[in-house]
Design a protein around this motif. Structure first.
Motif, mmCIF file in Angstrom:
data_model
loop_
_atom_site.group_PDB
_atom_site.id
_atom_site.type_symbol
_atom_site.label_atom_id
_atom_site.label_comp_id
_atom_site.label_asym_id
_atom_site.label_seq_id
_atom_site.Cartn_x
_atom_site.Cartn_y
_atom_site.Cartn_z
ATOM 1 N N HIS A 137 2.236 6.402 -1.902
ATOM 2 C CA HIS A 137 3.461 7.429 -2.387
ATOM 3 C C HIS A 137 3.082 7.837 -3.584
ATOM 4 C CE1 HIS A 137 7.575 8.247 -3.311
ATOM 5 N NE2 HIS A 137 7.574 8.599 -1.868
ATOM 6 N N ALA A 138 2.945 7.127 -4.675
ATOM 7 C CA ALA A 138 2.750 7.529 -5.715
ATOM 8 C C ALA A 138 1.479 8.539 -6.069
ATOM 9 C CB ALA A 138 2.547 6.407 -6.964
ATOM 10 N N MET A 139 0.460 8.219 -5.073
ATOM 11 C CA MET A 139 -0.910 8.940 -5.296
ATOM 12 C C MET A 139 -0.801 10.314 -4.840
ATOM 13 S SD MET A 139 -4.063 6.545 -4.960
ATOM 14 C CE MET A 139 -3.783 5.896 -3.070
ATOM 15 N N ASN A 149 1.060 -1.230 0.163
ATOM 16 C CA ASN A 149 -0.171 0.051 -0.055
ATOM 17 C C ASN A 149 0.652 1.172 0.165
ATOM 18 O OD1 ASN A 149 -1.957 -2.046 0.752
ATOM 19 N ND2 ASN A 149 -1.731 -1.440 2.725
ATOM 20 N N PHE A 186 3.597 2.030 -1.327
ATOM 21 C CA PHE A 186 4.091 2.239 -2.652
ATOM 22 C C PHE A 186 3.021 3.039 -3.469
ATOM 23 C CE2 PHE A 186 7.242 -0.449 -0.991
ATOM 24 C CZ PHE A 186 8.364 -0.164 -1.813
ATOM 25 N N GLY A 187 1.728 2.378 -3.349
ATOM 26 C CA GLY A 187 0.716 3.032 -4.216
ATOM 27 C C GLY A 187 0.614 4.207 -3.663
#
Lengths: 390, 390
Positions: free
Chosen positions: A202-204, A197, A199-200
């Protein structure tokens, strides 16, 4: 349980817009304009030719009329003199209109021999002149707040605005918690899984205009959590993932409380999701997201994205909703606001068949979350329903 | 004149996909996956509890049945033994199911006294167990090419993919040309304006996944242009702005040709725009955009964006078109494909009243370009028309 809107109101109360900072124009793409900017000049700054041709006196532009070419006006190099009766100046697109001239005859409409031109086509349309200030005038403004897009950058450049006041990016510290987690690339133990989560999210966060800082995984013990919270110092917002429900093993809230968290638990009428921990912790806001992979990503979209927008001075609103037409029947909703993974293509929305909140593979195929109000009726195919982008 | 599609085919022939490079997962957001990646493990890697409760033998889960709690299975810390008849293991969401157990009874459905639990509600629904590999199995893949989004990042993390093969970002050198230009922040002379397109196009290139490099303004003389082209060395694509038509002052093409450009001029049936210079120049592709502010931005969107996509290995296609419903009547189109600045809100499109290609202020209010085919009939309000995002 409280509604999503009520929960958002509680979360907005924890944050405030970040300070202004002034940055070079070239770095301002995607940033949020923090105060109005105004044009330092007219555009065009002079009456300019809209075409390649000849500048002359409009009243003389009769068919077969002849003119003597007395000079040239090119972009960056205007003609210094004045156009008098019977005279013309060779002119190029964007170049300053010479004094005295009031029309540009396009080059396709004249015949040139040496210094003489003859008009070969009747002049009927416009003057082919862009008036001074046609695009904008000195003092015309761009209003804040506004996410600065490519065309805004070009416009600000044309306005001679070299530095732009923007909101500082909110710094968000991201802490995954749990003994079961290892980082990608590590070898998980028999009972472990890979942290995903964070990682996801962080990108968002980066896409929403925040500056995310991924901290090391915190273990389910006091010392490890205390270390993580200490590493989060300086952040505007501290986000933990996992350990935010009220299970026997969820010590995140306890540790945060001993470190100054003014803690509140919100049981929110939302699927997937429900429990959310939040409060002020020293200088930072703190939000504890559920650890379930999909719940964490959806709650981030529904709650964190509006918080980041508020911190960027864009106001306190729920995630912007759009409408799309259902490609299939949709079942009635239960008592909680439901965010279902879906795909929107050309205004038509298809809700994924499997909504189990552990399924990342379904999430990766989604580009939207369909929004169903609590206790919404079943909707037949062809109905317009609400969704948020994902 | 050639069609937009024909021009795109010529441009695609100038470029090729960039090489692969392998980068850390956290840096991969927005990059293009260059080759398929596959899960290194099952998710979940073991049968896992979907709830907080007690793991026991499914056949024994009768109302009022009693069990002895013999241990605990938490996330990251499974129960090492085996569940035998009459026994139960305390279990938390995400934790490994102990050997022997075949159902999880949620904690709300039992009464616990010391080491004994009694089932207080009839068990009717599912087993509350997520089978091993329910989300994905080892060897399941994510197919390239694909722009890596936040959910993809989370999924790859869960698959234990720590490094990702992506296409190298194409380097695009951006050269504004013209004696009339100064940089934002400089004091323009009487006949000068501020360079603006290069700022807008720089931001668009970055958003499309390229690595833009803004070079100093090149003046309308051979020495200055040669210096600019030399500074562009190493770029995959060299883009000039201005000086690309065939006017007396457009020496960009001449200089580029002496520096090795295999030049072609395309008179394209497009509004705004029309002339485009393109060719190979040493190791790079070269495109000369028109200098008109809006024409440059629109041609960049229509021609450069698909070129960047092709260089990122995403295939050779025109800009993706969507459909929206006209809020007003639209006039018939002339012989050129027309890209009109427009605003799309909730599936409805309003074309801007002023389409003069010098108006940056109109462009900044647009979020779309309405696409009209050559010689398209007039369209009444309510018609679905094509547009591309802007």
């Amino acid at each position: 349980m409280i509604s999503v809107d009520k929960a958002l109101a509680e979360l907005f109360a924890l944050v405030q817009p970040t300070a202004h900072e002034t940055i070079p124009l070239l770095a301002a793409s995607g940033r949020v304009l923090a105060s109005d900017v105004t044009a330092r000049r007219d555009q065009p700054p002079f009456p300019a030719s809209a075409m390649d041709g000849y500048a002359l006196i409009a009243e003389e532009a009769d068919l077969h009329a002849q003119f003597k070419v007395i000079g040239e006006s090119a972009a960056g190099h205007g003609f210094a003199g004045k156009v008098k009766p019977g005279q013309a100046v060779r002119i190029f697109t964007g170049a300053p209109l010479p004094q005295g001239a009031s029309r540009v005859v396009i080059q396709e409409d004249v015949e040139r021999r040496g210094d003489l031109i003859t008009i070969t086509d009747a002049q009927t349309g416009g003057t082919n002149i862009r008036p001074q200030g046609d695009d904008f005038k000195a003092g015309d403004g761009i209003r804040a707040p506004r996410v600065i897009g490519p065309a805004d950058l070009a416009l600000m450049a044309a306005m001679n605005i070299a530095h732009v006041p923007v909101h500082r990016k909110p710094v968000v510290a991201l802490i995954s918690t749990g003994d079961e987690l290892v980082m990608p690339g590590e070898m998980p133990g028999r009972d472990q899984i890979i942290a995903s989560n964070s990682f996801g999210i962080h990108a968002m966060l980066a896409a929403w205009g925040a500056e995310p800082r991924l901290l090391p995984i915190a273990r389910d013990n006091r010392a490890s959590l205390e270390t993580a919270f200490r590493l989060a110092k300086g952040a505007d917002l501290v986000v933990t993932i996992g350990g935010a429900s009220v299970g026997d093993h969820d010590i995140v809230g306890d540790v945060a409380e001993t470190m100054g968290l003014d803690r509140a638990f919100y049981k929110i009428a939302i699927r997937p999701g429900k429990p959310l921990m939040a409060g002020r912790m020293g200088d930072a806001a703190m939000v504890g997201l559920p650890g379930n992979p999909v719940s964490a990503m959806v709650c981030a979209r529904v709650f964190l994205a509006p918080m980041i927008r508020a911190m960027l001075g864009m106001g306190a609103d729920r995630a912007a909703e759009r409408m799309a037409v259902l490609t299939h029947d949709l079942a009635a909703n239960g008592p909680r606001e439901h965010y279902q993974r879906a795909r929107v293509e050309n205004g038509r929305i298809t809700v994924a068949g499997r909504q189990d909140s552990a399924l990342l593979s379904v999430l990766a195929d989604a580009n939207a979350l369909a929004v169903s109000a609590p206790n919404a009726d079943a909707q037949p195919a062809g109905t317009e329903i609400r969704y948020i982008s994902f």
